[in-house]
Design an enzyme around this catalytic site. Structure first.
Site, PDB file in Angstrom:
ATOM      1  N   TYR A   1     -12.679  -2.016  12.651  1.00 17.82           N
ATOM      2  CA  TYR A   1     -13.054  -0.723  12.074  1.00 17.82           C
ATOM      3  C   TYR A   1     -14.482  -0.288  12.381  1.00 17.82           C
ATOM      4  O   TYR A   1     -14.737   0.876  12.616  1.00 17.82           O
ATOM      5  CB  TYR A   1     -12.863  -0.755  10.545  1.00 17.82           C
ATOM      6  CG  TYR A   1     -11.398  -0.772  10.153  1.00 17.82           C
ATOM      7  CD1 TYR A   1     -10.700   0.400   9.966  1.00 17.82           C
ATOM      8  CD2 TYR A   1     -10.713  -1.978  10.014  1.00 17.82           C
ATOM      9  CE1 TYR A   1      -9.351   0.397   9.640  1.00 17.82           C
ATOM     10  CE2 TYR A   1      -9.357  -1.991   9.684  1.00 17.82           C
ATOM     11  CZ  TYR A   1      -8.683  -0.798   9.498  1.00 17.82           C
ATOM     12  OH  TYR A   1      -7.357  -0.803   9.189  1.00 17.82           O
TER      13      TYR A   1
ATOM     14  N   HIS B   1       0.973  -9.407   4.094  1.00 16.73           N
ATOM     15  CA  HIS B   1      -0.148  -8.463   4.066  1.00 16.73           C
ATOM     16  C   HIS B   1      -0.658  -8.393   2.617  1.00 16.73           C
ATOM     17  O   HIS B   1      -0.615  -7.364   1.967  1.00 16.73           O
ATOM     18  CB  HIS B   1       0.275  -7.091   4.602  1.00 16.73           C
ATOM     19  CG  HIS B   1      -0.875  -6.225   5.047  1.00 16.73           C
ATOM     20  ND1 HIS B   1      -0.977  -5.698   6.324  1.00 16.73           N
ATOM     21  CD2 HIS B   1      -1.979  -5.795   4.387  1.00 16.73           C
ATOM     22  CE1 HIS B   1      -2.092  -4.968   6.416  1.00 16.73           C
ATOM     23  NE2 HIS B   1      -2.714  -5.022   5.260  1.00 16.73           N
TER      24      HIS B   1
ATOM     25  N   HIS C   1      -2.220  -4.667 -13.538  1.00 17.87           N
ATOM     26  CA  HIS C   1      -1.675  -4.318 -14.849  1.00 17.87           C
ATOM     27  C   HIS C   1      -2.523  -4.930 -15.967  1.00 17.87           C
ATOM     28  O   HIS C   1      -2.697  -4.354 -17.031  1.00 17.87           O
ATOM     29  CB  HIS C   1      -0.211  -4.764 -14.959  1.00 17.87           C
ATOM     30  CG  HIS C   1       0.703  -3.949 -14.078  1.00 17.87           C
ATOM     31  ND1 HIS C   1       1.906  -4.410 -13.603  1.00 17.87           N
ATOM     32  CD2 HIS C   1       0.574  -2.695 -13.570  1.00 17.87           C
ATOM     33  CE1 HIS C   1       2.475  -3.478 -12.843  1.00 17.87           C
ATOM     34  NE2 HIS C   1       1.685  -2.441 -12.811  1.00 17.87           N
TER      35      HIS C   1
ATOM     36  N   ASN D   1      -1.949 -11.189   7.672  1.00 15.73           N
ATOM     37  CA  ASN D   1      -2.881 -10.118   7.987  1.00 15.73           C
ATOM     38  C   ASN D   1      -4.299 -10.448   7.519  1.00 15.73           C
ATOM     39  O   ASN D   1      -4.524 -10.716   6.332  1.00 15.73           O
ATOM     40  CB  ASN D   1      -2.451  -8.819   7.309  1.00 15.73           C
ATOM     41  CG  ASN D   1      -3.421  -7.687   7.625  1.00 15.73           C
ATOM     42  OD1 ASN D   1      -3.480  -7.237   8.767  1.00 15.73           O
ATOM     43  ND2 ASN D   1      -4.200  -7.239   6.651  1.00 15.73           N
ATOM     44  N   GLU D   2      -5.230 -10.431   8.446  1.00 19.08           N
ATOM     45  CA  GLU D   2      -6.653 -10.565   8.125  1.00 19.08           C
ATOM     46  C   GLU D   2      -6.961 -11.663   7.113  1.00 19.08           C
ATOM     47  O   GLU D   2      -7.489 -11.387   6.020  1.00 19.08           O
ATOM     48  CB  GLU D   2      -7.197  -9.231   7.592  1.00 19.08           C
ATOM     49  CG  GLU D   2      -7.085  -8.082   8.558  1.00 19.08           C
ATOM     50  CD  GLU D   2      -7.871  -6.845   8.116  1.00 19.08           C
ATOM     51  OE1 GLU D   2      -8.458  -6.858   7.020  1.00 19.08           O
ATOM     52  OE2 GLU D   2      -7.902  -5.871   8.875  1.00 19.08           O
TER      53      GLU D   2
ATOM     54  N   GLN E   1       0.799  -1.217   0.000  1.00 23.47           N
ATOM     55  CA  GLN E   1       0.000   0.000   0.000  1.00 23.47           C
ATOM     56  C   GLN E   1       0.838   1.276   0.000  1.00 23.47           C
ATOM     57  O   GLN E   1       0.317   2.354  -0.268  1.00 23.47           O
ATOM     58  CB  GLN E   1      -0.949  -0.022   1.204  1.00 23.47           C
ATOM     59  CG  GLN E   1      -1.935  -1.172   1.113  1.00 23.47           C
ATOM     60  CD  GLN E   1      -2.884  -1.231   2.293  1.00 23.47           C
ATOM     61  OE1 GLN E   1      -2.628  -1.915   3.273  1.00 23.47           O
ATOM     62  NE2 GLN E   1      -3.988  -0.500   2.215  1.00 23.47           N
TER      63      GLN E   1
ATOM     64  N   ASP F   1       1.967   1.124  -8.503  1.00 29.61           N
ATOM     65  CA  ASP F   1       3.334   1.089  -9.044  1.00 29.61           C
ATOM     66  C   ASP F   1       4.266   2.031  -8.275  1.00 29.61           C
ATOM     67  O   ASP F   1       5.435   1.718  -8.069  1.00 29.61           O
ATOM     68  CB  ASP F   1       3.339   1.493 -10.527  1.00 29.61           C
ATOM     69  CG  ASP F   1       2.712   0.420 -11.408  1.00 29.61           C
ATOM     70  OD1 ASP F   1       2.291  -0.621 -10.867  1.00 29.61           O
ATOM     71  OD2 ASP F   1       2.635   0.629 -12.636  1.00 29.61           O
TER      72      ASP F   1
HETATM   73  C1  GBH Z   1      -7.761  -3.540   6.651  1.00 30.33           C
HETATM   74  O1  GBH Z   1      -8.717  -4.347   6.097  1.00 30.33           O
HETATM   75  C2  GBH Z   1      -6.484  -3.904   5.962  1.00 30.33           C
HETATM   76  O2  GBH Z   1      -5.667  -4.683   6.786  1.00 30.33           O
HETATM   77  C3  GBH Z   1      -5.746  -2.758   5.427  1.00 30.33           C
HETATM   78  O3  GBH Z   1      -4.777  -3.187   4.529  1.00 30.33           O
HETATM   79  C4  GBH Z   1      -6.734  -1.806   4.821  1.00 30.33           C
HETATM   80  O4  GBH Z   1      -6.069  -0.783   4.153  1.00 30.33           O
HETATM   81  C5  GBH Z   1      -7.582  -1.264   5.923  1.00 30.33           C
HETATM   82  O5  GBH Z   1      -8.202  -2.265   6.618  1.00 30.33           O
HETATM   83  C6  GBH Z   1      -8.632  -0.281   5.471  1.00 30.33           C
HETATM   84  O6  GBH Z   1      -9.541  -0.840   4.583  1.00 30.33           O
HETATM   85  O7  GBH Z   1     -17.535  -5.468   1.108  1.00 30.33           O
HETATM   86  O8  GBH Z   1     -16.628  -4.696  -0.971  1.00 30.33           O
HETATM   87  O9  GBH Z   1     -17.470  -3.113   0.611  1.00 30.33           O
HETATM   88  C7  GBH Z   1     -10.030  -3.992   6.237  1.00 30.33           C
HETATM   89  C8  GBH Z   1     -10.635  -4.516   4.991  1.00 30.33           C
HETATM   90  C9  GBH Z   1     -11.610  -3.805   3.076  1.00 30.33           C
HETATM   91  C10 GBH Z   1     -12.916  -4.342   5.039  1.00 30.33           C
HETATM   92  C11 GBH Z   1     -12.838  -3.352   2.403  1.00 30.33           C
HETATM   93  C12 GBH Z   1     -14.116  -3.912   4.329  1.00 30.33           C
HETATM   94  C13 GBH Z   1     -15.174  -3.648   2.273  1.00 30.33           C
HETATM   95  C14 GBH Z   1     -15.242  -4.390   1.013  1.00 30.33           C
HETATM   96  N1  GBH Z   1     -11.729  -3.765   4.515  1.00 30.33           N
HETATM   97  N2  GBH Z   1     -13.964  -4.085   2.923  1.00 30.33           N
HETATM   98  S1  GBH Z   1     -16.844  -4.427   0.389  1.00 30.33           S
END
Ligand code: GBH
Length: 491
Positions: free
Chosen positions: A319, A129, A46, A173-174, A26, A59
């Site tokens: 979150y 990750h 890509h 990660n997750e 990221q 990129d």
């Molecule tokens: C975390 O994941 C990640 O670890 C991190 O990399 C990321 O940048 C951060 O949170 C913020 O997003 O159902 O299509 O609406 C949380 C992952 C990704 C959870 C998007 C909710 C919604 C996808 N999140 N997701 S959708």
């Protein structure tokens, strides 16, 4: 405005860890520099340049591969002394396998870690990750049982190279977000859309890969490197839509079982294995759908044992909260999916603020409830602490980010309540994220940073937001000042 005012009555203990978090893909950019191999995200974007909502790619991203000294300066400037970051697997092992280590990749992370340590910032390192090396994705990624060996080989290289100075690790990660969105749906790369099958293979082999690496570290490295290692799990909190409806209440618990306990139960419960609720539900629906074999693979007794207790802390990313009701049988119920197996409809509470993405409403009490749920479900957590490895909020990028200031104040206050009033064993907290970054399918449209990054400038200029100042103030004073407005920092 925040719900509270004044300075919080409770404070964070002196040894409580305050950190910031990021992830290699990221922020690093330099996708093809320094001998790096491609990750599946490089390759996929890509090939499908319209995949991200703003048609962007990573990129260059925040160009941290070249500007990591700026990142370190930023962390230092806000007085934070823990930094959770990840290693890009293909930057270190261009083909994903341990026969070919990139010398430049190896040197990059060594320098980065050493520079952090020089200014007293402790790196907390994630092995995976989401940036799977493309050659391993071509073989099925986490759906291929051999990935357990490949991940172990990669981890061994990493521990050999950096274990002398890195003492806090997380493996994956997750896996929940990764498997659900990437293997069950197309919201993340690899976008395989193998719902109810591929996503569960991913669950199964991420768990087994984690256990393998935990046991390998325990045996080969821990005795002298003396580090801690965990898996990073994510969870939304689930609130019943109607708290007086027994069905909605049950749906909330079903959701947590199917999406959090599916990972946490094998690792943190006293009995081990997948939760029986999850096992029975997926077995039953599989059989109704005409499968002779359950779509959820089985662990051997040995694997159950290897998984149990395979985490030195509970690394939790959180979150937001969703509202739950039972979902009705889908018309195409013969088509397997994790959602169908879960049987829960997830809705937003429209009265909660939604400052950026449509998946992220602000509900601070959900954080306290989730921490309590975890603490109370697993007696192991009396000894093993919980560390919040990600929490944060996205908006559209303004530097006067009052909503983010309030988000951190209010979520951290709920954390204080969980610790002081509920007795939860929480030892640390990492803000997601240090700076605006490439937010996967959302590209650069969703901004989570404490620092703004100007993605139009070649220098990728970094500017502190108000939340950087207020977060610094919390870490420094160990208390939350709900009226905090004026930066008092010399940045
Ligand atoms: C975390 O994941 C990640 O670890 C991190 O990399 C990321 O940048 C951060 O949170 C913020 O997003 O159902 O299509 O609406 C949380 C992952 C990704 C959870 C998007 C909710 C919604 C996808 N999140 N997701 S959708």
């Amino acid at each position: 405005l925040g719900v509270n005012s004044g300075v919080s009555n409770y404070s964070f203990p002196d040894d409580f860890i305050f950190g910031v978090a990021s992830a290699a893909y990221q922020i690093e950019g330099a996708w093809n520099e320094g001998g790096k191999g491609e990750s599946m995200w490089d390759t996929y974007i890509h090939k499908h340049p319209n995949y991200t909502v703003d048609r962007s790619n990573a990129d260059v991203a925040a160009d941290s591969y070249h500007r990591f000294m700026d990142d370190i300066e930023m962390i230092k400037s806000i007085g934070i002394n823990y930094y959770r970051l990840s290693i890009s697997w293909p930057r270190l092992l261009p083909n994903g396998m341990d026969n070919n280590i990139s010398q430049e990749g190896k040197k990059y992370y060594r320098t980065l870690f050493e520079e952090l340590l020089k200014v007293n910032i402790t790196p907390v390192v994630t092995l995976f990750h989401w940036d799977m090396p493309t050659p391993l994705m071509d073989l099925g990624g986490w759906a291929n049982p051999k990935i357990v060996d490949y991940f172990e080989d990669y981890a061994r290289v990493v521990f050999n190279l950096y274990g002398d100075i890195i003492k806090m690790w997380t493996t994956i990660n997750e896996p929940h977000q990764h498997c659900y969105n990437g293997y069950g749906r197309d919201h993340f790369v690899p976008a395989i859309m193998s719902g109810g099958v591929g996503d569960y293979l991913c669950v199964h082999y991420t768990l087994l890969s984690h256990a393998r690496v935990y046991r390998m570290y325990e045996k080969e490295f821990k005795p002298y490197q003396k580090g801690q290692i965990a898996i990073t799990l994510d969870a939304f909190w689930a609130d019943p839509k109607d708290p007086n409806s027994p069905e909605d209440v049950a749906a909330a618990e079903d959701y947590l079982q199917m999406h959090l306990a599916i990972f946490s139960h094998p690792i943190f419960s006293d009995v081990g294995d997948y939760p029986s609720f999850v096992r029975e539900r997926i077995n039953n629906i599989s059989s109704q759908q005409g499968f002779l074999r359950s779509r959820l693979p089985y662990f051997t007794d040995e694997e159950i044992k290897a998984l149990q207790g395979s985490s030195d802390f509970f690394s939790l990313n959180h979150y937001t909260t969703f509202l739950t009701t039972p979902s009705s049988m889908e018309a195409d119920w013969l088509v397997p999916s994790w959602d169908q197996d879960t049987g829960v409809r997830m809705e937003q509470n429209l009265s909660w603020p939604m400052p950026g993405a449509d998946w992220l409403t602000v509900n601070p009490p959900g954080f306290r409830k989730l921490i309590n749920w975890i603490q109370n479900n697993y007696s192991m957590l009396k000894e093993i602490p919980i560390i919040i490895t990600e929490n944060g909020m996205c908006d559209w990028g303004q530097t006067n980010d009052y909503e983010r200031v309030n988000y951190y104040n209010d979520y951290l206050y709920q954390l204080l309540l969980a610790m002081h009033e509920d007795g939860c064993n929480v030892k640390g907290y990492f803000s997601w994220t240090l700076m605006d970054d490439f937010e996967w399918i959302d590209g650069y449209s969703a901004k989570f940073g404490l620092f703004k990054v100007d993605f139009d400038s070649p220098e990728r200029t970094r500017i502190p937001k108000l939340s950087a100042h207020s977060y610094a103030n919390i870490a420094r004073t160990r208390r939350i000042d709900f009226d905090y407005i004026k930066p008092d920092l010399r940045l």
